[in-house]
Design an enzyme around this catalytic site. Structure first.
Site, PDB file in Angstrom:
ATOM      1  CE  LYS A   1      -2.776   2.324   3.819  1.00 19.51           C
ATOM      2  NZ  LYS A   1      -1.364   2.832   4.096  1.00 19.51           N
ATOM      3  CG  ASN A   2       2.131   2.516   3.455  1.00 23.99           C
ATOM      4  OD1 ASN A   2       0.996   2.891   3.008  1.00 23.99           O
ATOM      5  ND2 ASN A   2       2.540   2.232   4.818  1.00 23.99           N
TER       6      ASN A   2
ATOM      7  NE  ARG B   1      -0.122  11.989   6.986  1.00 29.73           N
ATOM      8  CZ  ARG B   1      -0.147  13.358   7.775  1.00 29.73           C
ATOM      9  NH1 ARG B   1      -1.364  14.530   7.556  1.00 29.73           N
ATOM     10  NH2 ARG B   1       0.909  13.993   7.882  1.00 29.73           N
TER      11      ARG B   1
ATOM     12  CB  CYS C   1      -4.872   6.262  10.152  1.00 32.44           C
ATOM     13  SG  CYS C   1      -5.622   4.355   9.618  1.00 32.44           S
TER      14      CYS C   1
ATOM     15  NE  ARG D   1      -0.466  10.292   9.886  1.00 30.61           N
ATOM     16  CZ  ARG D   1      -0.864   8.893   9.473  1.00 30.61           C
ATOM     17  NH1 ARG D   1      -2.130   8.498   9.387  1.00 30.61           N
ATOM     18  NH2 ARG D   1      -0.301   8.627   8.605  1.00 30.61           N
ATOM     19  N   PRO D   2      -0.160  16.632  11.157  1.00 29.37           N
ATOM     20  CG  PRO D   2       1.237  17.919  12.148  1.00 29.37           C
ATOM     21  CD  PRO D   2       0.656  16.578  12.707  1.00 29.37           C
TER      22      PRO D   2
ATOM     23  CG  ASP E   1       4.114  21.377   9.711  1.00 31.77           C
ATOM     24  OD1 ASP E   1       4.723  20.128  10.380  1.00 31.77           O
ATOM     25  OD2 ASP E   1       5.216  21.302  10.452  1.00 31.77           O
ATOM     26  CG  LEU E   2       7.573  18.772   8.012  1.00 36.13           C
ATOM     27  CD1 LEU E   2       7.416  16.800   8.398  1.00 36.13           C
ATOM     28  CD2 LEU E   2       8.356  19.371   8.631  1.00 36.13           C
TER      29      LEU E   2
ATOM     30  CG  ASP F   1       2.620   1.602   9.398  1.00 39.12           C
ATOM     31  OD1 ASP F   1       1.822   2.369   9.711  1.00 39.12           O
ATOM     32  OD2 ASP F   1       2.715   1.830   8.222  1.00 39.12           O
TER      33      ASP F   1
ATOM     34  CB  ILE G   1       5.420   7.402  14.907  1.00 40.90           C
ATOM     35  CG1 ILE G   1       7.725   6.544  14.509  1.00 40.90           C
ATOM     36  CG2 ILE G   1       6.360   7.895  13.364  1.00 40.90           C
ATOM     37  CD1 ILE G   1       8.663   7.151  14.035  1.00 40.90           C
TER      38      ILE G   1
ATOM     39  NE  ARG H   1      -7.831   4.341   5.291  1.00 42.83           N
ATOM     40  CZ  ARG H   1      -7.603   5.712   5.489  1.00 42.83           C
ATOM     41  NH1 ARG H   1      -8.368   5.635   6.612  1.00 42.83           N
ATOM     42  NH2 ARG H   1      -6.614   6.459   4.383  1.00 42.83           N
TER      43      ARG H   1
HETATM   44  C1  UD1 Z   1       3.193   7.446   6.396  1.00 45.76           C
HETATM   45  C2  UD1 Z   1       3.099   5.556   6.279  1.00 45.76           C
HETATM   46  C3  UD1 Z   1       2.114   4.819   7.491  1.00 45.76           C
HETATM   47  C4  UD1 Z   1       3.557   5.054   8.437  1.00 45.76           C
HETATM   48  C5  UD1 Z   1       4.124   6.103   8.339  1.00 45.76           C
HETATM   49  C6  UD1 Z   1       5.155   5.928   9.215  1.00 45.76           C
HETATM   50  C7  UD1 Z   1       2.331   5.973   3.646  1.00 45.76           C
HETATM   51  C8  UD1 Z   1       0.979   6.306   2.987  1.00 45.76           C
HETATM   52  N1  UD1 Z   1       1.499   5.863   5.037  1.00 45.76           N
HETATM   53  O1  UD1 Z   1       2.598   8.202   7.077  1.00 45.76           O
HETATM   54  O2  UD1 Z   1       1.530   4.083   7.077  1.00 45.76           O
HETATM   55  O3  UD1 Z   1       2.561   4.799   9.383  1.00 45.76           O
HETATM   56  O4  UD1 Z   1       4.790   7.073   7.350  1.00 45.76           O
HETATM   57  O5  UD1 Z   1       6.053   5.152   9.012  1.00 45.76           O
HETATM   58  O6  UD1 Z   1       2.577   5.479   3.236  1.00 45.76           O
HETATM   59  N2  UD1 Z   1       4.749  14.846  10.527  1.00 45.76           N
HETATM   60  C9  UD1 Z   1       4.568  16.648  11.544  1.00 45.76           C
HETATM   61  N3  UD1 Z   1       4.569  17.171   9.998  1.00 45.76           N
HETATM   62  C10 UD1 Z   1       4.257  16.774   8.796  1.00 45.76           C
HETATM   63  C11 UD1 Z   1       4.521  15.508   8.144  1.00 45.76           C
HETATM   64  C12 UD1 Z   1       4.282  14.251   9.549  1.00 45.76           C
HETATM   65  O7  UD1 Z   1       4.730  17.401  11.823  1.00 45.76           O
HETATM   66  O8  UD1 Z   1       3.987  17.512   7.794  1.00 45.76           O
HETATM   67  C13 UD1 Z   1       4.814  14.185  11.918  1.00 45.76           C
HETATM   68  C14 UD1 Z   1       3.596  13.387  11.570  1.00 45.76           C
HETATM   69  O9  UD1 Z   1       2.532  13.809  12.438  1.00 45.76           O
HETATM   70  C15 UD1 Z   1       4.292  12.169  12.905  1.00 45.76           C
HETATM   71  C16 UD1 Z   1       6.106  11.380  11.980  1.00 45.76           C
HETATM   72  O10 UD1 Z   1       5.516  12.963  10.799  1.00 45.76           O
HETATM   73  O11 UD1 Z   1       4.432  11.992  14.384  1.00 45.76           O
HETATM   74  C17 UD1 Z   1       5.742  10.779  10.834  1.00 45.76           C
HETATM   75  O12 UD1 Z   1       4.901  11.599  10.008  1.00 45.76           O
HETATM   76  P1  UD1 Z   1       4.862  10.991   8.306  1.00 45.76           P
HETATM   77  O13 UD1 Z   1       5.969   9.672   8.403  1.00 45.76           O
HETATM   78  O14 UD1 Z   1       4.716  11.520   7.922  1.00 45.76           O
HETATM   79  O15 UD1 Z   1       3.969   9.245   8.146  1.00 45.76           O
HETATM   80  P2  UD1 Z   1       2.867   9.194   7.021  1.00 45.76           P
HETATM   81  O16 UD1 Z   1       3.825   8.982   5.466  1.00 45.76           O
HETATM   82  O17 UD1 Z   1       2.135  10.225   6.760  1.00 45.76           O
END
Ligand code: UD1
Length: 430
Positions: free
Chosen positions: A34-35, A104, A128, A133-134, A136-137, A317, A339, A409
């Site tokens: 999926k990812n 997301r 989920c 889950r912001p 901002d990055l 996960d 995480i 999903r």
């Molecule tokens: C992806 C995976 C998800 C997995 C996660 C961590 C997909 C579709 N999903 O989610 O299954 O659980 O990686 O391995 O690939 N964060 C910020 N700001 C941002 C983006 C992220 O603060 O703009 C934080 C998140 O809240 C979290 C951390 O960064 O605490 C890691 O999130 P991220 O690696 O971005 O996860 P996803 O890409 O959403």
């Protein structure tokens, strides 16, 4: 040509019934990841032409992404498990609200639309419920590459006169933001250098896919990735790799039932942190002719402290599935979730089934019990739902996991996989 999947609907009122208490024994083939599939589908938008993805999982999130692409103007078809994405006449740049909010990962489409059309709009994405889950990055990365982003009537509207390569140093490692930046930089002018990148295998797969379509990406899998902008892309085909989280879930199913299973097509190297924990529990495995033969008949041990970490550490996960297994281990275990701040929701239902789990912020303390009791429980998110199914496989009597659509999903046919591993489960549509 097979029927296009725009005709398929995802049901909301499904539940899974599981009759537990028997060790699993059987073979299962691991579905596509999926990812890996989701960002690759988004990246296909960059190219005014055809992309074919083989071994693509027919899971709800892929079907959502497919629907978004169709709304944007792509022509999409399946032949067996191969997904054909023809983005030549794609021209709409507004990502539909109803899908964006459900998934997301849809934010990643913004970078692809900006690269190809110089504009895009999306509702703030959902996904989920496992913490804040912001995004901002994602936003600051796009701005660093020359995008103006405004929030108008609940939509993020993005415009650029042409993306410009540049330096982006992420404040924290994010899988999605790293993938998004790689996609946005493919058609940007000049060189983009990304620092403090996530190193998850899906990022390496995305780079392979992008390079196969004519991009120039180096360094994926390390903290620094370079993308040299190109102006032309080409048609390409790509094999989606096996899903490491599904493979880990099924090993947890073997462990919680003390069973023996065989995984065909297993992504063993990507599972090494998990396999370390599985080994500590007392689980054993061998690789024979490319198959993973797991003997989990002795996987009854507690593990002390395990912490989720960015790759190559233990994946967040797999945290809930592991929690389900540890709830039946002999002795005390401690899981720290580093995480996501709200990823212990499943504990409440595991406790209702008889588990002894105490949550304190990012820490879960598990005191293994001897048996779980089948109950009516409620999936609150994808991996937590899978963990409840595992608990049901080991529990006495019947378990009903409501909200099963959330599990769909990410799992293509978990009920059939359970049956082919010798378990008993069926789906009910409410
Ligand atoms: C992806 C995976 C998800 C997995 C996660 C961590 C997909 C579709 N999903 O989610 O299954 O659980 O990686 O391995 O690939 N964060 C910020 N700001 C941002 C983006 C992220 O603060 O703009 C934080 C998140 O809240 C979290 C951390 O960064 O605490 C890691 O999130 P991220 O690696 O971005 O996860 P996803 O890409 O959403």
């Amino acid at each position: 040509m097979h029927k296009c999947v725009q005709d398929l609907e995802v049901f909301d009122l499904k539940s899974m019934r599981i009759w537990g208490g028997r060790p699993l024994d059987g073979t299962v083939n691991i579905q596509g990841s999926k990812n890996a599939a989701l960002p690759i589908m988004a990246a296909a938008v960059l190219h005014k032409g055809m992309t074919v993805l083989h071994h693509c999982p027919k899971i709800a999130d892929v079907l959502f992404m497919e629907k978004i692409l169709i709304q944007l103007g792509a022509k999409v078809c399946w032949k067996g498990s191969s997904l054909y994405l023809d983005c030549s006449s794609l021209e709409n740049t507004n990502i539909p609200d109803q899908y964006a909010r459900k998934m997301r990962c849809s934010i990643i489409l913004l970078g692809a639309l900006l690269g190809r059309f110089g504009k895009g709009a999306i509702a703030p994405p959902g996904g989920c419920v496992i913490g804040k889950r912001p995004v901002d990055l994602h936003i600051s990365m796009l701005e660093a590459l020359g995008t103006r982003i405004e929030e108008k009537q609940g939509l993020l509207e993005a415009h650029t006169a042409g993306l410009q390569g540049g330096m982006v140093s992420f404040e924290k490692q994010s899988v999605g933001a790293t993938e998004h930046a790689m996609i946005a930089a493919v058609l940007a002018q000049g060189v983009t250098c990304l620092k403090n990148c996530a190193k998850e295998p899906e990022i390496v797969w995305l780079a392979k896919f992008l390079n196969g379509m004519g991009a120039s990406v180096t360094g994926a899998g390390t903290e620094e990735i370079q993308i040299r902008g190109v102006s032309v892309l080409k048609d390409s085909e790509f094999e989606i790799p096996p899903d490491r989280i599904v493979a880990g879930t099924y090993l947890c199913a073997a462990a919680i039932t003390r069973g023996k299973i065989c995984l065909e097509n297993p992504p063993v190297l990507e599972l090494s942190a998990f396999l370390g924990i599985y080994g500590k529990m007392g689980g054993q495995y061998d690789m024979v002719g490319g198959k993973l033969i797991a003997d989990a008949s002795g996987a009854n041990g507690a593990v002390g402290l395990v912490e989720t970490e960015v790759y190559p550490g233990f994946s967040t996960d797999l945290q809930s599935p592991v929690m389900a297994v540890l709830s039946l281990a002999r002795g005390k275990s401690h899981i720290r979730e580093n995480i996501f701040e709200d990823r212990f929701r499943v504990a409440e239902d595991l406790v209702r089934m008889g588990a002894h789990i105490r949550i304190n912020g990012r820490d879960a303390y598990i005191d293994g019990t001897q048996k779980l009791q089948g109950r009516r429980v409620n999936a609150q998110e994808l991996r937590g739902g899978a963990a409840l199914i595992l608990a049901g496989l080991a529990a006495e009597g019947e378990t009903c996991v409501e909200n099963f659509s959330l599990v769909e999903r990410g799992y293509e046919q978990i009920q059939e996989d359970i049956r082919s591993m010798g378990g008993k489960a069926s789906i009910e549509e409410g």
